[in-house]
Design a protein around this motif. Sequence first.
Motif, PDB file in Angstrom:
ATOM      1  N   LEU A 117       7.164  40.235  55.619  1.00 51.87           N
ATOM      2  CA  LEU A 117       8.160  41.264  54.620  1.00 51.87           C
ATOM      3  C   LEU A 117       8.415  42.015  55.159  1.00 51.87           C
ATOM      4  CD1 LEU A 117       7.299  40.125  51.254  1.00 51.87           C
ATOM      5  CD2 LEU A 117       9.142  39.156  52.785  1.00 51.87           C
ATOM      6  N   SER A 118       7.660  43.748  56.076  1.00 55.06           N
ATOM      7  CA  SER A 118       7.307  44.181  56.017  1.00 55.06           C
ATOM      8  C   SER A 118       8.457  44.761  57.260  1.00 55.06           C
ATOM      9  CB  SER A 118       5.777  45.759  56.373  1.00 55.06           C
ATOM     10  OG  SER A 118       5.157  45.093  55.513  1.00 55.06           O
ATOM     11  N   PHE A 119       8.258  43.633  58.900  1.00 53.47           N
ATOM     12  CA  PHE A 119       8.798  44.021  59.519  1.00 53.47           C
ATOM     13  C   PHE A 119      10.689  43.272  59.484  1.00 53.47           C
ATOM     14  CE2 PHE A 119      11.152  41.499  63.109  1.00 53.47           C
ATOM     15  CZ  PHE A 119      10.796  42.453  63.898  1.00 53.47           C
ATOM     16  N   ALA A 120      10.677  42.512  58.018  1.00 54.13           N
ATOM     17  CA  ALA A 120      12.079  42.195  57.131  1.00 54.13           C
ATOM     18  C   ALA A 120      12.943  43.560  57.154  1.00 54.13           C
ATOM     19  CB  ALA A 120      11.891  41.257  56.695  1.00 54.13           C
ATOM     20  N   ALA A 121      12.063  44.453  56.428  1.00 54.52           N
ATOM     21  CA  ALA A 121      12.442  45.975  55.808  1.00 54.52           C
ATOM     22  C   ALA A 121      12.723  46.658  56.203  1.00 54.52           C
ATOM     23  CB  ALA A 121      11.312  46.121  54.279  1.00 54.52           C
ATOM     24  N   LEU A 128      16.810  47.734  57.321  1.00 52.97           N
ATOM     25  CA  LEU A 128      17.354  49.239  57.175  1.00 52.97           C
ATOM     26  C   LEU A 128      17.752  50.456  58.461  1.00 52.97           C
ATOM     27  CD1 LEU A 128      16.574  51.864  55.258  1.00 52.97           C
ATOM     28  CD2 LEU A 128      14.184  52.547  56.368  1.00 52.97           C
ATOM     29  N   LEU A 129      16.685  49.494  59.581  1.00 52.51           N
ATOM     30  CA  LEU A 129      17.927  49.639  60.362  1.00 52.51           C
ATOM     31  C   LEU A 129      19.215  49.387  61.227  1.00 52.51           C
ATOM     32  CD1 LEU A 129      15.301  49.839  62.703  1.00 52.51           C
ATOM     33  CD2 LEU A 129      15.408  51.562  62.016  1.00 52.51           C
ATOM     34  N   ALA A 130      19.685  47.941  60.216  1.00 52.70           N
ATOM     35  CA  ALA A 130      20.789  47.134  60.548  1.00 52.70           C
ATOM     36  C   ALA A 130      21.996  47.345  59.701  1.00 52.70           C
ATOM     37  CB  ALA A 130      20.067  45.742  61.093  1.00 52.70           C
ATOM     38  N   ALA A 131      21.457  48.071  58.163  1.00 51.60           N
ATOM     39  CA  ALA A 131      22.205  48.518  57.603  1.00 51.60           C
ATOM     40  C   ALA A 131      23.489  48.438  57.897  1.00 51.60           C
ATOM     41  CB  ALA A 131      21.473  48.972  56.133  1.00 51.60           C
ATOM     42  N   PRO A 132      23.852  50.063  57.776  1.00 44.66           N
ATOM     43  CA  PRO A 132      25.053  50.187  58.617  1.00 44.66           C
ATOM     44  C   PRO A 132      25.903  49.460  59.471  1.00 44.66           C
ATOM     45  CG  PRO A 132      22.990  51.572  59.276  1.00 44.66           C
ATOM     46  CD  PRO A 132      22.698  50.797  58.973  1.00 44.66           C
ATOM     47  N   VAL A 133      25.625  48.659  60.161  1.00 40.19           N
ATOM     48  CA  VAL A 133      26.376  47.824  60.771  1.00 40.19           C
ATOM     49  C   VAL A 133      26.790  47.020  59.586  1.00 40.19           C
ATOM     50  CG1 VAL A 133      26.648  46.252  63.143  1.00 40.19           C
ATOM     51  CG2 VAL A 133      25.450  48.852  62.829  1.00 40.19           C
ATOM     52  N   VAL A 134      25.954  46.006  58.961  1.00 40.68           N
ATOM     53  CA  VAL A 134      25.928  44.679  58.260  1.00 40.68           C
ATOM     54  C   VAL A 134      26.872  45.394  57.053  1.00 40.68           C
ATOM     55  CG1 VAL A 134      24.616  43.309  56.341  1.00 40.68           C
ATOM     56  CG2 VAL A 134      23.211  44.134  59.005  1.00 40.68           C
ATOM     57  N   LEU A 135      26.959  46.820  56.822  1.00 40.77           N
ATOM     58  CA  LEU A 135      27.415  46.889  55.334  1.00 40.77           C
ATOM     59  C   LEU A 135      28.959  47.568  55.410  1.00 40.77           C
ATOM     60  CD1 LEU A 135      25.004  49.345  53.261  1.00 40.77           C
ATOM     61  CD2 LEU A 135      25.393  46.826  52.815  1.00 40.77           C
ATOM     62  N   ALA A 136      28.853  48.079  57.112  1.00 43.44           N
ATOM     63  CA  ALA A 136      30.507  47.809  57.139  1.00 43.44           C
ATOM     64  C   ALA A 136      31.178  46.402  57.382  1.00 43.44           C
ATOM     65  CB  ALA A 136      30.043  48.874  58.925  1.00 43.44           C
ATOM     66  N   ARG A 137      30.699  45.622  58.531  1.00 43.08           N
ATOM     67  CA  ARG A 137      31.044  44.296  58.562  1.00 43.08           C
ATOM     68  C   ARG A 137      31.662  43.722  57.071  1.00 43.08           C
ATOM     69  NH1 ARG A 137      34.366  42.168  60.968  1.00 43.08           N
ATOM     70  NH2 ARG A 137      34.226  39.780  61.908  1.00 43.08           N
ATOM     71  N   PHE A 138      30.692  43.559  56.467  1.00 41.33           N
ATOM     72  CA  PHE A 138      30.983  42.613  55.094  1.00 41.33           C
ATOM     73  C   PHE A 138      31.870  43.859  54.518  1.00 41.33           C
ATOM     74  CE2 PHE A 138      27.073  40.634  55.681  1.00 41.33           C
ATOM     75  CZ  PHE A 138      27.585  39.235  55.118  1.00 41.33           C
ATOM     76  N   ALA A 139      32.369  44.813  54.400  1.00 43.62           N
ATOM     77  CA  ALA A 139      33.285  45.927  53.646  1.00 43.62           C
ATOM     78  C   ALA A 139      34.473  45.166  54.426  1.00 43.62           C
ATOM     79  CB  ALA A 139      32.855  47.341  53.619  1.00 43.62           C
ATOM     80  N   ASP A 140      34.547  44.751  55.541  1.00 46.51           N
ATOM     81  CA  ASP A 140      36.034  44.365  56.029  1.00 46.51           C
ATOM     82  C   ASP A 140      36.757  43.605  55.744  1.00 46.51           C
ATOM     83  OD1 ASP A 140      35.688  46.786  57.784  1.00 46.51           O
ATOM     84  OD2 ASP A 140      34.593  44.521  59.893  1.00 46.51           O
ATOM     85  N   LEU A 141      36.068  42.642  54.821  1.00 47.75           N
ATOM     86  CA  LEU A 141      36.181  41.552  53.829  1.00 47.75           C
ATOM     87  C   LEU A 141      37.575  42.258  53.581  1.00 47.75           C
ATOM     88  CD1 LEU A 141      33.098  40.416  52.945  1.00 47.75           C
ATOM     89  CD2 LEU A 141      34.371  38.301  54.615  1.00 47.75           C
ATOM     90  N   GLY A 142      37.666  42.478  53.104  1.00 49.49           N
ATOM     91  CA  GLY A 142      38.767  42.971  52.057  1.00 49.49           C
ATOM     92  C   GLY A 142      40.111  43.395  52.514  1.00 49.49           C
ATOM     93  N   GLY A 143      39.879  43.435  53.839  1.00 53.94           N
ATOM     94  CA  GLY A 143      40.972  43.963  55.235  1.00 53.94           C
ATOM     95  C   GLY A 143      41.680  42.915  55.850  1.00 53.94           C
TER      96      GLY A 143
END
Length: 436
Positions: free
Chosen positions: A273-277, A281-296
């Motif tokens: 769980l610690s490793f996953a967290a 956290l490190l991948a969040a900027p890329v992941v959130l930006a990619r899912f934000a593309d759904l509306g475009g």
Amino acid sequence: MAAYPGATGAVQGGRMEQFSGVIFATLPLFCLSLLIFVRRPLHATIWFLIYRSIVSVAAYLHIPGIGSIPFFVPAFLSLWAVIGLYHAFVSARLPRVLPVFSLIAVAATMIVSTVAFAAFNPGQAGGFVTTTLKFILPVGVYLGAYAGLRTDDDFRQLPRLLAAFLIVPVSVGIAQSLAGWSYDYAVDAMVHAMRPVGTIIDPNAYGIFLCMGAFLVTPFAIPPGEKGMRALLAAIVLAIVLSRNRGSWICAVSATAIGIALYRRYFNLAKVLSFAAVLALLAAPVVLARFADLGGVDRFGQSQDTFSERIAQSRHLLEAASQAPLTGYGAGSAEQPWGTSTISRPPHDDYVRMIYEFGVPACLLYVLFLCDQVYFATRIRAPENWTFGFSATCFMIYVMLISLVQNLIYDSIMYSTIMLMMAITHRKKALGMATV
């Protein structure tokens, strides 16, 4: 070649002809080079996979073959020849094919259904030769790897061979991500701000390839594994994050979570769980930006909410499949215009494709085959080899999940990688390892 709106045909033609010339100049040399490995079918298999992954662009550019036979068939036949020569002059017996009997049954059903449809509807069945060969011939990869993994020493050599197979596609993909430019086969040019494609050329297929590669190297990277393989696994995970492939992210995380749950006695849950967290956290900027593309929309004006379009296409094909539930409409017939695009694309759901092209019985056999491989993997639980069972379990669950939103069954790279994992897992058990 079919292309997205705005593609430059003149540029496509010139570059495709140049690449076609390179392919046909190197293909005979590659086939002859396989003879070097006549006594080492595992090495021949990995050398074939390296070649196939590097020249995969040819499949997307529709490099012509001999008649309706695609260009990669001579390479496949050469691999089969090496395996045949090995068993004729070196090995005393052929490897058992019972572990892949269910896959052979699926392939046979595909052929029967396509022939049946073509007999009653002449001229309407799709690419029979190409599609069926793509599905059947990766069995050669299974046989070559299975035959080559004879001793524990062969398994000790396997990490180095897997690294040779994966390093170029992974490195190219990471470089494309950092540079911001990737090759787009639709316009036959480098395009800015496109998702990375590695050497696999299609961004969705590349994301799948990376996840499969990660599960392939996992048994050699889990402590006390090799430091080099842990570094390779870290590089693959980085490439997976940078690939911006939403479907692969969801399916890979789900498959890994299920695998850890099944093998929980070997994991420290707090550390996991610690490793996953930290990774999240490190991948969040890329992941959130990619899912934000759904509306475009993309540069071609197509909605980034591709899942809704895929559901609509699958619903349409399933309604049509109800008219031919036993035989389907033949190999390749599911490739139809998708949404507002002029490209003919298959449904992004292998189960729907199986039903539409080969009928409900073939799809049921296919699902049985996948379930059979998951069950086989989960039986490998002994302390000395549980990492192979865990990796194969995650791998096959991932395949079952990603098949709901992507295409694998006709992709010779994807299916060859699946067969490689199956051969490794089956051979590990056949060498006498305990399974409980």
